[in-house]
Design an enzyme around this catalytic site. Structure first.
Site, PDB file in Angstrom:
ATOM      1  N   ASP A   1      -0.252  55.786   9.736  1.00  0.00           N
ATOM      2  CA  ASP A   1       0.358  54.567  10.271  1.00  0.00           C
ATOM      3  C   ASP A   1      -0.751  53.658  10.788  1.00  0.00           C
ATOM      4  OD1 ASP A   1      -0.273  56.080  12.502  1.00  0.00           O
ATOM      5  OD2 ASP A   1       1.647  55.814  13.496  1.00  0.00           O
TER       6      ASP A   1
ATOM      7  N   TYR B   1      -3.307  51.342  13.071  1.00  0.00           N
ATOM      8  CA  TYR B   1      -3.930  51.492  14.389  1.00  0.00           C
ATOM      9  C   TYR B   1      -3.013  50.864  15.435  1.00  0.00           C
ATOM     10  CZ  TYR B   1      -8.254  52.488  11.785  1.00  0.00           C
ATOM     11  OH  TYR B   1      -9.196  53.021  10.950  1.00  0.00           O
TER      12      TYR B   1
ATOM     13  N   PHE C   1      -6.843  52.353   7.369  1.00  0.00           N
ATOM     14  CA  PHE C   1      -8.205  52.624   7.847  1.00  0.00           C
ATOM     15  C   PHE C   1      -9.001  51.354   8.162  1.00  0.00           C
ATOM     16  CE2 PHE C   1      -7.207  56.501   5.407  1.00  0.00           C
ATOM     17  CZ  PHE C   1      -7.406  57.452   6.405  1.00  0.00           C
TER      18      PHE C   1
ATOM     19  N   HIS D   1      -8.944  65.201   6.582  1.00  0.00           N
ATOM     20  CA  HIS D   1      -8.940  63.824   7.090  1.00  0.00           C
ATOM     21  C   HIS D   1     -10.328  63.457   7.618  1.00  0.00           C
ATOM     22  CE1 HIS D   1      -7.710  60.380   9.591  1.00  0.00           C
ATOM     23  NE2 HIS D   1      -6.638  60.330   8.833  1.00  0.00           N
TER      24      HIS D   1
END
Length: 230
Positions: A67, A69, A80, A193
């Site tokens: 989702d 920031y 990102f 991740h």
């Protein structure tokens, strides 16, 4: 949500989803959240930024995030990524470290990944909005049906593409896409991740950028210029 906001190239895919009750509930819920004065990120005009910058027919790589920031001024509608002038978040800093190790690209001072998106890298989050200060707060509200449809549309195309799945969440989402299961036409790159909590468990050294380019080039789809400053 107004279907007029959907870019033309994505409309055939998304209009059936947006006409479903789940999408109408999502639109009403988001409007109520805003009316209640809750901060919703990114700004409304950036909710669909990923598909605005990357038409369906242009997609060559899909990178899945979770989702947006949830800090003020950070989210810009691309997973990102953050706008220029905003500090590069830790996960993106690790992506840049791997980019330098993989391709020798000097890490840039900013986090705007629009140059990737304009070349066919679909930078898609599972949920396209979040409440300020509350990570994951818009999960399960209806965005998933829309973003699942986007991923499925790429998987169903004849053109070979690369799916980069960083972390358990992205990998779980891919498992929900029937068109990706057993599909040998595409390259699926899985790794931990890039978060500082997990990057050292196999994200570093995974070389996703050079692997993606090798696959695309071998299938006549060119390569991505992974530089961010351009």
């Amino acid at each position: 949500m107004d279907s007029e906001a959907i870019p033309q190239s994505w409309r055939a895919v998304l209009e059936p989803v947006l006409s479903a009750p789940e999408a109408r509930r999502l639109a009403g819920w988001l409007s109520a959240e805003e009316a209640a004065g809750k901060p919703v990120y990114p700004a409304r005009e950036d909710w669909l930024k990923a598909i605005e910058l990357t038409p369906l027919e242009a997609v060559r790589v899909v990178i899945l995030g979770q989702d947006p920031y949830h800090g003020p001024g950070q989210a810009m509608g691309l997973c990102f990524a953050v706008p220029e002038g905003v500090a590069v978040p830790p996960s993106l800093a690790n992506i840049y470290k791997e980019l330098a190790s993989d391709l020798g690209i000097v890490p840039p001072a900013h986090g705007d990944l629009s140059h990737w998106a304009r070349q066919g890298v679909l930078l898609l989050n599972t949920s396209l909005t979040v409440e300020g200060g509350r990570a994951g707060s818009h999960s399960g509200q209806g965005w998933e049906a829309i973003t699942d449809a986007c991923v499925a549309a790429v998987a169903e195309r004849a053109e070979p593409s690369v799916f980069i799945l960083w972390g358990a969440h992205a990998q779980a989402k891919a498992k929900r896409i029937p068109a990706l299961q057993g599909n040998t036409r595409h390259l699926v790159i899985r790794s931990p991740h890039p978060s500082p909590l997990s990057a050292y468990r196999g994200f570093f050294g995974s070389r996703p950028f050079s692997r993606a380019n090798a696959f695309l080039e071998s299938h006549g789809r060119g390569t991505i210029d992974w530089r961010v400053d351009h």
